[in-house]
Design an enzyme around this catalytic site. Sequence first.
Site, mmCIF file in Angstrom:
data_model
loop_
_atom_site.group_PDB
_atom_site.id
_atom_site.type_symbol
_atom_site.label_atom_id
_atom_site.label_comp_id
_atom_site.label_asym_id
_atom_site.label_seq_id
_atom_site.Cartn_x
_atom_site.Cartn_y
_atom_site.Cartn_z
ATOM 1 N N GLY A 133 -4.939 4.570 -1.799
ATOM 2 C CA GLY A 133 -6.284 4.860 -1.316
ATOM 3 C C GLY A 133 -7.313 5.145 -2.379
ATOM 4 O O GLY A 133 -8.443 5.518 -2.058
ATOM 5 N N SER A 145 0.830 -1.206 0.000
ATOM 6 C CA SER A 145 0.000 0.000 0.000
ATOM 7 C C SER A 145 0.865 1.256 0.000
ATOM 8 O O SER A 145 0.432 2.313 -0.449
ATOM 9 C CB SER A 145 -0.926 0.001 1.220
ATOM 10 O OG SER A 145 -0.162 -0.014 2.415
ATOM 11 N N ARG A 197 1.529 -8.319 4.314
ATOM 12 C CA ARG A 197 1.675 -7.179 3.408
ATOM 13 C C ARG A 197 1.989 -5.907 4.180
ATOM 14 O O ARG A 197 2.629 -4.995 3.682
ATOM 15 C CB ARG A 197 0.369 -7.023 2.616
ATOM 16 C CG ARG A 197 0.239 -5.780 1.763
ATOM 17 C CD ARG A 197 -1.168 -5.782 1.179
ATOM 18 N NE ARG A 197 -1.538 -4.473 0.659
ATOM 19 C CZ ARG A 197 -1.628 -4.167 -0.619
ATOM 20 N NH1 ARG A 197 -1.311 -5.065 -1.503
ATOM 21 N NH2 ARG A 197 -2.020 -2.967 -1.001
ATOM 22 N N CYS A 227 -10.578 0.225 -1.117
ATOM 23 C CA CYS A 227 -9.456 0.630 -0.269
ATOM 24 C C CYS A 227 -9.873 1.767 0.666
ATOM 25 O O CYS A 227 -10.481 2.742 0.228
ATOM 26 C CB CYS A 227 -8.278 1.079 -1.129
ATOM 27 S SG CYS A 227 -6.809 1.517 -0.189
ATOM 28 N N ASP A 278 -2.467 2.890 -10.593
ATOM 29 C CA ASP A 278 -3.104 1.791 -9.865
ATOM 30 C C ASP A 278 -4.211 2.333 -8.958
ATOM 31 O O ASP A 278 -3.937 2.925 -7.919
ATOM 32 C CB ASP A 278 -2.032 1.071 -9.038
ATOM 33 C CG ASP A 278 -2.602 -0.064 -8.195
ATOM 34 O OD1 ASP A 278 -3.746 -0.473 -8.434
ATOM 35 O OD2 ASP A 278 -1.881 -0.528 -7.285
#
Length: 511
Positions: free
Chosen positions: A315, A263, A419, A320, A359
Amino acid sequence: MAKIFKDPSRTFSEYLLIPRLTRKGQRPERVDLSTPLSAIEQNQLPRFKVNIPVVSACMQSVSGTRLSVALARQGGLGFIYCSQPIKEQVDMVRQVKAHKAGFVTSDSNITEETTLREVISLMERTGHSTVPVTSDGSANGKLKGLITDQDFWEFEDNLDNKVKQHMTPVKDVIYGEDGISLREANNLLHRHKKDCLPILDRSGNLVALVFKKDYVDHRRHPLELLDDSKRLCVGAAVNTYDFVDRVPALISAGADVLCFDSSDGFNEYQMEGLQWIRKHFGNEIVLGGGNVISAEGFDYLVNNELVDFVKVGIGGGSICITREQKGIGRGQASALLDIVERRDAWFNETGRYIPICSDGGLAIDTQIIIALAMGADFVMMGRYFAMTDESPTPKTTINGQMYKPYWGEGTRRARNWQRYNEGVESRKMMFEEGVDAYVPLVGPLSEVLESTLDKLRSTMVNVGSDSLSEFREQAILTMVSEQSVIEAGTSNVFQFSPNRILEPPEWGNPG
Protein backbone atom coordinates in the site's frame (compact mmCIF):
# COMPACT_ATOMS: atom_id res chain seq x y z
CA MET A 1 -9.19 -9.25 20.81
CA ALA A 2 -6.92 -8.05 18.03
CA LYS A 3 -3.23 -7.60 18.74
CA ILE A 4 -2.13 -3.97 18.33
CA PHE A 5 1.42 -2.81 17.71
CA LYS A 6 2.49 -0.22 20.27
CA ASP A 7 4.47 1.90 17.81
CA PRO A 8 2.66 3.94 15.13
CA SER A 9 3.00 3.09 11.44
CA ARG A 10 5.82 5.34 10.21
CA THR A 11 7.10 6.53 6.82
CA PHE A 12 10.56 7.40 5.50
CA SER A 13 9.74 11.14 5.68
CA GLU A 14 9.77 10.91 9.48
CA TYR A 15 13.49 10.18 9.70
CA LEU A 16 16.81 11.94 9.13
CA LEU A 17 20.39 10.63 9.17
CA ILE A 18 23.00 11.84 11.65
CA PRO A 19 26.45 12.45 10.07
CA ARG A 20 29.31 10.20 11.15
CA LEU A 21 33.05 10.69 10.78
CA THR A 22 34.16 11.15 7.18
CA ARG A 23 37.66 9.75 6.83
CA LYS A 24 40.47 11.27 4.79
CA GLY A 25 40.46 9.92 1.26
CA GLN A 26 36.75 9.15 1.18
CA ARG A 27 35.21 10.37 -2.07
CA PRO A 28 31.74 9.82 -3.58
CA GLU A 29 33.28 8.39 -6.76
CA ARG A 30 34.98 5.67 -4.69
CA VAL A 31 31.76 4.42 -3.08
CA ASP A 32 30.73 0.88 -4.04
CA LEU A 33 26.96 0.64 -4.69
CA SER A 34 26.88 -3.05 -5.64
CA THR A 35 24.48 -5.20 -3.65
CA PRO A 36 23.32 -8.84 -3.62
CA LEU A 37 19.96 -10.05 -4.95
CA SER A 38 20.60 -13.69 -4.12
CA ALA A 39 20.78 -15.22 -0.66
CA ILE A 40 24.30 -15.49 0.73
CA GLU A 41 25.27 -18.71 2.35
CA GLN A 42 27.83 -18.61 5.15
CA ASN A 43 31.38 -17.86 3.89
CA GLN A 44 30.20 -17.80 0.26
CA LEU A 45 29.77 -15.08 -2.36
CA PRO A 46 26.30 -14.16 -3.66
CA ARG A 47 25.25 -15.89 -6.88
CA PHE A 48 23.86 -12.66 -8.31
CA LYS A 49 24.53 -8.98 -7.64
CA VAL A 50 23.41 -5.69 -9.15
CA ASN A 51 25.88 -2.84 -9.50
CA ILE A 52 23.47 -0.23 -8.16
CA PRO A 53 20.72 -0.85 -5.55
CA VAL A 54 17.83 -0.06 -7.87
CA VAL A 55 15.32 -2.27 -9.72
CA SER A 56 12.14 -1.36 -11.59
CA ALA A 57 8.64 -2.40 -10.53
CA CYS A 58 6.87 -5.28 -12.30
CA MET A 59 4.30 -2.98 -13.93
CA GLN A 60 2.82 -2.55 -17.40
CA SER A 61 3.41 1.20 -17.31
CA VAL A 62 7.01 0.85 -16.10
CA SER A 63 9.08 -2.17 -17.07
CA GLY A 64 9.09 -2.56 -20.82
CA THR A 65 12.00 -3.74 -22.94
CA ARG A 66 13.45 -0.29 -23.55
CA LEU A 67 13.48 0.65 -19.88
CA SER A 68 14.94 -2.70 -18.84
CA VAL A 69 17.78 -2.24 -21.34
CA ALA A 70 18.43 1.32 -20.16
CA LEU A 71 18.41 0.31 -16.49
CA ALA A 72 20.74 -2.67 -17.02
CA ARG A 73 23.16 -0.36 -18.80
CA GLN A 74 23.26 1.77 -15.65
CA GLY A 75 23.89 -1.28 -13.45
CA GLY A 76 20.35 -1.94 -12.21
CA LEU A 77 17.73 -4.53 -13.12
CA GLY A 78 14.34 -4.26 -14.83
CA PHE A 79 11.56 -6.72 -13.95
CA ILE A 80 9.37 -7.47 -16.98
CA TYR A 81 5.75 -7.58 -15.83
CA CYS A 82 3.67 -10.77 -15.89
CA SER A 83 0.26 -9.17 -16.49
CA GLN A 84 0.39 -10.23 -20.13
CA PRO A 85 0.35 -13.47 -22.13
CA ILE A 86 3.34 -15.72 -21.51
CA LYS A 87 4.59 -15.44 -25.09
CA GLU A 88 4.64 -11.64 -24.96
CA GLN A 89 6.56 -11.58 -21.69
CA VAL A 90 9.02 -14.15 -23.03
CA ASP A 91 9.54 -12.06 -26.19
CA MET A 92 10.33 -9.01 -24.05
CA VAL A 93 12.87 -10.96 -22.00
CA ARG A 94 14.50 -12.24 -25.20
CA GLN A 95 14.71 -8.72 -26.61
CA VAL A 96 16.63 -7.54 -23.56
CA LYS A 97 18.92 -10.59 -23.63
CA ALA A 98 19.62 -9.93 -27.32
CA HIS A 99 21.59 -6.89 -26.19
CA LYS A 100 24.98 -8.45 -25.79
CA ALA A 101 27.73 -6.11 -24.66
CA GLY A 102 29.20 -5.04 -27.97
CA PHE A 103 27.64 -7.88 -29.97
CA VAL A 104 24.13 -6.95 -31.13
CA THR A 105 21.66 -9.14 -33.01
CA SER A 106 20.56 -7.12 -36.04
CA ASP A 107 16.86 -6.26 -35.89
CA SER A 108 16.80 -4.24 -39.15
CA ASN A 109 17.57 -6.34 -42.21
CA ILE A 110 16.70 -6.13 -45.91
CA THR A 111 17.39 -7.89 -49.20
CA GLU A 112 19.12 -6.63 -52.33
CA GLU A 113 15.70 -6.14 -53.96
CA THR A 114 14.44 -3.76 -51.26
CA THR A 115 13.85 -0.22 -52.58
CA LEU A 116 15.50 2.91 -51.22
CA ARG A 117 12.04 4.13 -50.27
CA GLU A 118 11.59 1.10 -48.02
CA VAL A 119 15.08 1.57 -46.55
CA ILE A 120 14.33 5.19 -45.65
CA SER A 121 11.08 4.13 -44.00
CA LEU A 122 12.92 1.43 -42.02
CA MET A 123 15.64 3.86 -40.91
CA GLU A 124 13.06 6.42 -39.79
CA ARG A 125 11.13 3.78 -37.88
CA THR A 126 14.10 2.24 -36.10
CA GLY A 127 16.54 5.14 -35.90
CA HIS A 128 19.25 2.93 -37.45
CA SER A 129 21.61 4.49 -39.99
CA THR A 130 23.29 1.20 -41.02
CA VAL A 131 21.28 -1.76 -42.33
CA PRO A 132 22.65 -5.22 -43.23
CA VAL A 133 21.63 -6.67 -46.58
CA THR A 134 21.16 -10.44 -46.35
CA SER A 135 20.09 -13.15 -48.77
CA ASP A 136 16.68 -13.58 -47.16
CA GLY A 137 16.30 -10.32 -45.25
CA SER A 138 16.76 -12.06 -41.89
CA ALA A 139 19.16 -11.40 -39.03
CA ASN A 140 21.08 -14.61 -39.77
CA GLY A 141 20.96 -14.78 -43.55
CA LYS A 142 24.03 -14.79 -45.81
CA LEU A 143 25.48 -11.27 -45.80
CA LYS A 144 25.35 -9.56 -49.20
CA GLY A 145 26.46 -6.11 -48.12
CA LEU A 146 25.71 -3.04 -46.01
CA ILE A 147 23.79 0.12 -46.79
CA THR A 148 24.04 3.32 -44.75
CA ASP A 149 22.36 6.70 -44.94
CA GLN A 150 25.56 7.94 -46.58
CA ASP A 151 25.15 5.64 -49.58
CA PHE A 152 22.31 7.61 -51.18
CA TRP A 153 20.73 11.06 -51.30
CA GLU A 154 17.09 10.96 -50.38
CA PHE A 155 16.12 13.98 -52.48
CA GLU A 156 18.42 13.30 -55.44
CA ASP A 157 18.38 9.54 -56.04
CA ASN A 158 15.45 7.62 -57.48
CA LEU A 159 13.81 6.10 -54.41
CA ASP A 160 12.55 3.19 -56.49
CA ASN A 161 16.14 2.08 -57.04
CA LYS A 162 17.08 -1.27 -55.55
CA VAL A 163 19.42 -1.54 -52.59
CA LYS A 164 21.93 -3.53 -54.66
CA GLN A 165 22.55 -0.37 -56.75
CA HIS A 166 23.75 1.61 -53.71
CA MET A 167 25.03 -0.79 -51.05
CA THR A 168 28.62 -1.66 -50.22
CA PRO A 169 28.95 -5.28 -51.44
CA VAL A 170 30.22 -7.88 -49.00
CA LYS A 171 33.55 -8.20 -50.82
CA ASP A 172 34.31 -4.61 -49.79
CA VAL A 173 32.96 -4.91 -46.24
CA ILE A 174 35.35 -5.16 -43.29
CA TYR A 175 34.01 -7.93 -41.05
CA GLY A 176 34.98 -10.13 -38.12
CA GLU A 177 34.73 -13.91 -37.84
CA ASP A 178 32.42 -15.60 -35.35
CA GLY A 179 34.31 -16.22 -32.12
CA ILE A 180 36.26 -12.98 -32.26
CA SER A 181 36.61 -11.22 -28.91
CA LEU A 182 35.01 -7.85 -28.32
CA ARG A 183 38.42 -6.26 -27.90
CA GLU A 184 39.55 -7.64 -31.28
CA ALA A 185 36.32 -6.46 -32.90
CA ASN A 186 36.77 -2.95 -31.53
CA ASN A 187 40.39 -2.96 -32.73
CA LEU A 188 39.17 -3.73 -36.26
CA LEU A 189 36.70 -0.84 -36.08
CA HIS A 190 39.44 1.46 -34.90
CA ARG A 191 42.04 0.29 -37.41
CA HIS A 192 39.73 0.61 -40.41
CA LYS A 193 37.91 3.74 -39.20
CA LYS A 194 34.49 2.05 -39.39
CA ASP A 195 31.30 2.62 -37.41
CA CYS A 196 29.88 -0.90 -37.86
CA LEU A 197 31.51 -4.33 -38.00
CA PRO A 198 29.43 -7.35 -39.11
CA ILE A 199 30.35 -10.68 -37.51
CA LEU A 200 30.03 -13.66 -39.89
CA ASP A 201 30.20 -17.42 -39.44
CA ARG A 202 32.25 -19.68 -41.71
CA SER A 203 29.40 -19.85 -44.22
CA GLY A 204 29.18 -16.08 -44.49
CA ASN A 205 25.96 -15.84 -42.48
CA LEU A 206 25.41 -12.78 -40.32
CA VAL A 207 25.82 -13.53 -36.60
CA ALA A 208 25.93 -10.10 -35.00
CA LEU A 209 26.97 -6.48 -35.39
CA VAL A 210 29.51 -4.50 -33.40
CA PHE A 211 29.16 -0.70 -33.36
CA LYS A 212 31.65 2.01 -32.51
CA LYS A 213 28.88 3.88 -30.66
CA ASP A 214 28.36 0.86 -28.38
CA TYR A 215 32.06 0.87 -27.49
CA VAL A 216 31.81 4.55 -26.60
CA ASP A 217 28.56 3.89 -24.72
CA HIS A 218 30.15 1.08 -22.70
CA ARG A 219 33.08 3.30 -21.75
CA ARG A 220 30.53 5.79 -20.48
CA HIS A 221 28.58 3.09 -18.59
CA PRO A 222 31.17 0.86 -16.92
CA LEU A 223 28.60 -0.46 -14.41
CA GLU A 224 26.28 -2.10 -16.95
CA LEU A 225 24.89 -5.36 -15.64
CA LEU A 226 25.96 -8.35 -17.76
CA ASP A 227 25.67 -12.12 -17.51
CA ASP A 228 28.50 -14.58 -18.17
CA SER A 229 27.84 -14.32 -21.92
CA LYS A 230 28.12 -10.51 -21.85
CA ARG A 231 24.37 -10.11 -22.39
CA LEU A 232 22.37 -7.55 -20.44
CA CYS A 233 20.64 -8.96 -17.37
CA VAL A 234 16.87 -8.84 -16.90
CA GLY A 235 14.36 -9.96 -14.29
CA ALA A 236 10.82 -11.21 -14.78
CA ALA A 237 7.73 -11.35 -12.61
CA VAL A 238 5.58 -14.45 -12.16
CA ASN A 239 2.18 -14.97 -10.52
CA THR A 240 0.45 -17.71 -8.54
CA TYR A 241 -1.94 -18.46 -11.39
CA ASP A 242 0.12 -19.88 -14.26
CA PHE A 243 3.67 -20.30 -12.91
CA VAL A 244 3.79 -23.93 -14.10
CA ASP A 245 3.76 -22.71 -17.71
CA ARG A 246 5.28 -19.24 -17.31
CA VAL A 247 8.39 -20.06 -15.29
CA PRO A 248 9.94 -22.65 -17.69
CA ALA A 249 9.33 -20.31 -20.64
CA LEU A 250 11.00 -17.37 -18.88
CA ILE A 251 13.99 -19.42 -17.78
CA SER A 252 14.38 -20.76 -21.31
CA ALA A 253 14.30 -17.17 -22.63
CA GLY A 254 17.21 -16.28 -20.35
CA ALA A 255 15.63 -14.42 -17.42
CA ASP A 256 18.31 -13.94 -14.76
CA VAL A 257 15.99 -13.35 -11.80
CA LEU A 258 12.36 -14.25 -11.08
CA CYS A 259 10.10 -12.82 -8.41
CA PHE A 260 6.49 -13.33 -7.44
CA ASP A 261 4.40 -10.24 -8.06
CA SER A 262 1.71 -10.08 -5.40
CA SER A 263 0.18 -7.36 -3.26
CA ASP A 264 0.33 -9.83 -0.34
CA GLY A 265 2.84 -12.67 -0.47
CA PHE A 266 2.00 -14.13 2.95
CA ASN A 267 -0.13 -16.97 1.57
CA GLU A 268 -0.01 -20.64 0.71
CA TYR A 269 -0.51 -20.04 -3.02
CA GLN A 270 2.85 -18.30 -3.27
CA MET A 271 4.50 -20.93 -1.08
CA GLU A 272 3.21 -23.60 -3.44
CA GLY A 273 4.75 -21.70 -6.37
CA LEU A 274 8.09 -21.27 -4.63
CA GLN A 275 8.24 -24.97 -3.80
CA TRP A 276 7.36 -25.99 -7.36
CA ILE A 277 10.05 -23.76 -8.88
CA ARG A 278 12.76 -25.04 -6.55
CA LYS A 279 11.71 -28.65 -7.13
CA HIS A 280 11.93 -28.33 -10.91
CA PHE A 281 14.78 -25.83 -11.33
CA GLY A 282 16.86 -26.14 -8.18
CA ASN A 283 18.77 -23.26 -6.66
CA GLU A 284 20.35 -21.94 -9.83
CA ILE A 285 17.57 -19.47 -10.57
CA VAL A 286 17.50 -16.38 -8.34
CA LEU A 287 14.01 -16.23 -6.85
CA GLY A 288 12.26 -13.51 -4.87
CA GLY A 289 9.07 -13.61 -2.80
CA GLY A 290 6.67 -11.12 -1.23
CA ASN A 291 5.28 -8.71 -0.54
CA VAL A 292 5.24 -8.86 3.27
CA ILE A 293 5.20 -6.20 6.01
CA SER A 294 5.90 -8.12 9.21
CA ALA A 295 8.53 -10.36 10.74
CA GLU A 296 5.93 -13.12 10.73
CA GLY A 297 5.52 -12.80 6.97
CA PHE A 298 9.30 -12.80 6.50
CA ASP A 299 9.68 -15.99 8.54
CA TYR A 300 6.99 -17.72 6.49
CA LEU A 301 8.83 -17.07 3.22
CA VAL A 302 12.38 -17.87 4.38
CA ASN A 303 11.84 -20.85 6.67
CA ASN A 304 12.31 -23.46 3.94
CA GLU A 305 15.20 -21.60 2.27
CA LEU A 306 13.18 -21.21 -0.91
CA VAL A 307 13.61 -17.49 -1.55
CA ASP A 308 16.72 -15.48 -2.37
CA PHE A 309 15.24 -12.10 -1.49
CA VAL A 310 12.07 -10.75 0.11
CA LYS A 311 10.06 -7.75 -1.08
CA VAL A 312 8.67 -5.49 1.65
CA GLY A 313 5.69 -3.17 1.32
CA ILE A 314 1.90 -3.09 1.01
CA GLY A 315 0.00 0.00 0.00
CA GLY A 316 2.95 2.41 -0.11
CA GLY A 317 3.04 2.93 -3.87
CA SER A 318 1.91 6.25 -5.31
CA ILE A 319 -0.94 4.62 -7.26
CA CYS A 320 -1.70 1.81 -4.79
CA ILE A 321 -4.94 2.01 -2.77
CA THR A 322 -4.82 -1.37 -1.01
CA ARG A 323 -4.81 0.33 2.39
CA GLU A 324 -7.78 2.48 1.45
CA GLN A 325 -9.76 -0.35 -0.10
CA LYS A 326 -9.03 -3.17 2.32
CA GLY A 327 -7.56 -1.64 5.46
CA ILE A 328 -4.40 -3.70 4.97
CA GLY A 329 -0.89 -2.28 5.04
CA ARG A 330 1.76 -0.59 7.11
CA GLY A 331 3.92 2.51 6.93
CA GLN A 332 6.88 1.52 4.77
CA ALA A 333 9.54 2.58 7.28
CA SER A 334 7.93 0.57 10.09
CA ALA A 335 7.55 -2.49 7.89
CA LEU A 336 11.13 -2.29 6.69
CA LEU A 337 12.65 -1.78 10.14
CA ASP A 338 10.68 -4.72 11.57
CA ILE A 339 11.73 -7.08 8.77
CA VAL A 340 15.36 -5.93 8.68
CA GLU A 341 15.62 -6.61 12.41
CA ARG A 342 14.22 -10.11 11.87
CA ARG A 343 16.48 -10.65 8.84
CA ASP A 344 19.56 -9.81 10.88
CA ALA A 345 18.44 -12.16 13.68
CA TRP A 346 17.80 -14.87 11.07
CA PHE A 347 21.34 -14.42 9.77
CA ASN A 348 22.78 -14.77 13.27
CA GLU A 349 20.69 -17.92 13.83
CA THR A 350 21.29 -19.66 10.49
CA GLY A 351 24.28 -18.01 8.80
CA ARG A 352 22.08 -17.34 5.75
CA TYR A 353 21.74 -13.71 4.65
CA ILE A 354 18.49 -12.76 2.87
CA PRO A 355 18.58 -9.49 0.86
CA ILE A 356 15.61 -7.19 1.44
CA CYS A 357 13.89 -5.17 -1.29
CA SER A 358 11.98 -2.06 -0.20
CA ASP A 359 9.07 -1.83 -2.64
CA GLY A 360 7.00 1.38 -2.61
CA GLY A 361 6.75 4.53 -0.54
CA LEU A 362 9.71 6.20 -2.29
CA ALA A 363 8.57 9.58 -3.57
CA ILE A 364 11.90 11.45 -3.49
CA ASP A 365 15.63 10.69 -3.52
CA THR A 366 16.08 11.22 0.22
CA GLN A 367 13.55 8.48 0.93
CA ILE A 368 15.56 6.07 -1.22
CA ILE A 369 18.60 6.97 0.87
CA ILE A 370 16.74 6.47 4.15
CA ALA A 371 15.41 3.07 2.99
CA LEU A 372 18.94 1.86 2.24
CA ALA A 373 20.22 3.26 5.53
CA MET A 374 17.46 1.37 7.38
CA GLY A 375 18.72 -1.92 5.99
CA ALA A 376 17.17 -2.47 2.56
CA ASP A 377 19.67 -4.04 0.18
CA PHE A 378 17.93 -2.51 -2.83
CA VAL A 379 14.77 -0.61 -3.72
CA MET A 380 12.04 -1.31 -6.28
CA MET A 381 10.34 1.71 -7.84
CA GLY A 382 7.48 2.35 -10.24
CA ARG A 383 6.58 6.04 -10.49
CA TYR A 384 10.28 6.97 -10.50
CA PHE A 385 10.77 5.09 -13.78
CA ALA A 386 7.30 5.74 -15.23
CA MET A 387 8.32 9.40 -15.57
CA THR A 388 11.34 8.68 -17.79
CA ASP A 389 11.64 8.71 -21.58
CA GLU A 390 12.23 4.94 -21.62
CA SER A 391 9.03 3.85 -19.87
CA PRO A 392 6.67 2.04 -22.28
CA THR A 393 3.77 4.52 -22.20
CA PRO A 394 3.25 7.31 -24.78
CA LYS A 395 3.95 10.95 -24.05
CA THR A 396 0.97 13.27 -23.83
CA THR A 397 0.55 17.02 -23.35
CA ILE A 398 -1.74 18.46 -20.66
CA ASN A 399 -1.91 22.25 -20.35
CA GLY A 400 1.42 22.62 -22.09
CA GLN A 401 3.21 20.15 -19.79
CA MET A 402 4.46 16.74 -20.94
CA TYR A 403 3.12 13.73 -19.02
CA LYS A 404 3.05 9.94 -19.24
CA PRO A 405 0.18 7.63 -18.23
CA TYR A 406 0.81 5.60 -15.09
CA TRP A 407 -1.47 2.94 -13.63
CA GLY A 408 -1.25 0.27 -10.97
CA GLU A 409 -1.27 -3.45 -11.54
CA GLY A 410 -4.36 -3.64 -9.34
CA THR A 411 -6.42 -1.56 -11.81
CA ARG A 412 -8.89 -2.82 -14.38
CA ARG A 413 -6.70 -1.18 -17.02
CA ALA A 414 -3.92 -3.63 -16.19
CA ARG A 415 -6.38 -6.48 -16.85
CA ASN A 416 -4.51 -8.34 -14.15
CA TRP A 417 -7.23 -10.01 -12.09
CA GLN A 418 -5.07 -13.15 -12.11
CA ARG A 419 -2.71 -11.35 -9.72
CA TYR A 420 -5.45 -11.36 -7.10
CA ASN A 421 -7.47 -14.48 -7.80
CA GLU A 422 -4.93 -16.78 -6.10
CA GLY A 423 -5.45 -19.62 -8.53
CA VAL A 424 -9.24 -19.48 -8.81
CA GLU A 425 -9.91 -19.34 -12.55
CA SER A 426 -13.46 -18.02 -12.52
CA ARG A 427 -13.15 -15.22 -9.97
CA LYS A 428 -14.29 -11.82 -11.24
CA MET A 429 -12.43 -8.62 -10.35
CA MET A 430 -14.85 -6.88 -7.97
CA PHE A 431 -12.77 -3.84 -6.97
CA GLU A 432 -9.48 -2.16 -7.79
CA GLU A 433 -6.38 -1.82 -5.62
CA GLY A 434 -4.72 0.82 -7.78
CA VAL A 435 -5.51 4.02 -9.65
CA ASP A 436 -5.05 5.25 -13.21
CA ALA A 437 -3.14 8.55 -13.37
CA TYR A 438 -0.50 10.68 -15.10
CA VAL A 439 3.04 11.57 -14.05
CA PRO A 440 5.24 14.40 -15.41
CA LEU A 441 7.89 13.52 -17.98
CA VAL A 442 11.33 14.13 -16.46
CA GLY A 443 13.72 13.01 -19.22
CA PRO A 444 16.18 10.16 -19.86
CA LEU A 445 16.56 7.45 -17.24
CA SER A 446 20.33 7.89 -17.22
CA GLU A 447 20.12 11.55 -16.18
CA VAL A 448 17.50 10.97 -13.48
CA LEU A 449 19.38 8.01 -12.03
CA GLU A 450 22.73 9.82 -12.14
CA SER A 451 21.35 12.57 -9.89
CA THR A 452 19.86 10.07 -7.43
CA LEU A 453 23.04 8.01 -7.18
CA ASP A 454 25.21 11.11 -6.77
CA LYS A 455 23.11 12.10 -3.76
CA LEU A 456 23.33 8.59 -2.34
CA ARG A 457 27.11 8.42 -2.68
CA SER A 458 27.52 11.87 -1.15
CA THR A 459 25.32 10.92 1.82
CA MET A 460 27.24 7.69 2.34
CA VAL A 461 30.48 9.67 2.58
CA ASN A 462 28.80 11.95 5.16
CA VAL A 463 28.05 8.81 7.17
CA GLY A 464 31.62 7.54 6.76
CA SER A 465 30.69 4.61 4.52
CA ASP A 466 32.37 3.14 1.44
CA SER A 467 29.78 0.42 0.74
CA LEU A 468 26.09 -0.21 1.29
CA SER A 469 26.75 -2.82 3.97
CA GLU A 470 28.93 -0.33 5.82
CA PHE A 471 26.24 2.33 5.33
CA ARG A 472 23.70 0.13 7.13
CA GLU A 473 26.11 -0.49 9.99
CA GLN A 474 27.14 3.14 10.32
CA ALA A 475 23.71 4.75 9.97
CA ILE A 476 22.18 6.56 12.94
CA LEU A 477 18.63 7.79 12.36
CA THR A 478 16.59 10.36 14.24
CA MET A 479 12.86 10.99 14.22
CA VAL A 480 11.74 14.39 12.95
CA SER A 481 9.01 16.62 14.31
CA GLU A 482 6.60 18.76 12.34
CA GLN A 483 8.58 21.87 13.20
CA SER A 484 11.88 20.30 12.11
CA VAL A 485 10.31 19.56 8.71
CA ILE A 486 9.39 23.25 8.42
CA GLU A 487 12.90 24.22 9.55
CA ALA A 488 14.43 22.03 6.82
CA GLY A 489 12.67 23.99 4.06
CA THR A 490 13.32 27.47 2.78
CA SER A 491 11.80 30.26 4.86
CA ASN A 492 12.03 34.01 5.33
CA VAL A 493 13.72 34.50 1.96
CA PHE A 494 12.72 35.61 -1.50
CA GLN A 495 12.83 32.82 -4.08
CA PHE A 496 13.30 33.78 -7.70
CA SER A 497 11.65 31.96 -10.57
CA PRO A 498 12.00 32.85 -14.28
CA ASN A 499 8.68 34.69 -14.34
CA ARG A 500 8.04 36.02 -10.85
CA ILE A 501 9.34 36.46 -7.31
CA LEU A 502 8.00 33.95 -4.80
CA GLU A 503 7.58 35.68 -1.44
CA PRO A 504 7.49 33.93 1.93
CA PRO A 505 4.02 33.60 3.47
CA GLU A 506 4.76 36.19 6.10
CA TRP A 507 7.98 37.63 7.52
CA GLY A 508 8.62 36.17 10.95
CA ASN A 509 6.28 33.23 10.32
CA PRO A 510 8.46 30.40 8.94
CA GLY A 511 6.90 27.99 6.47
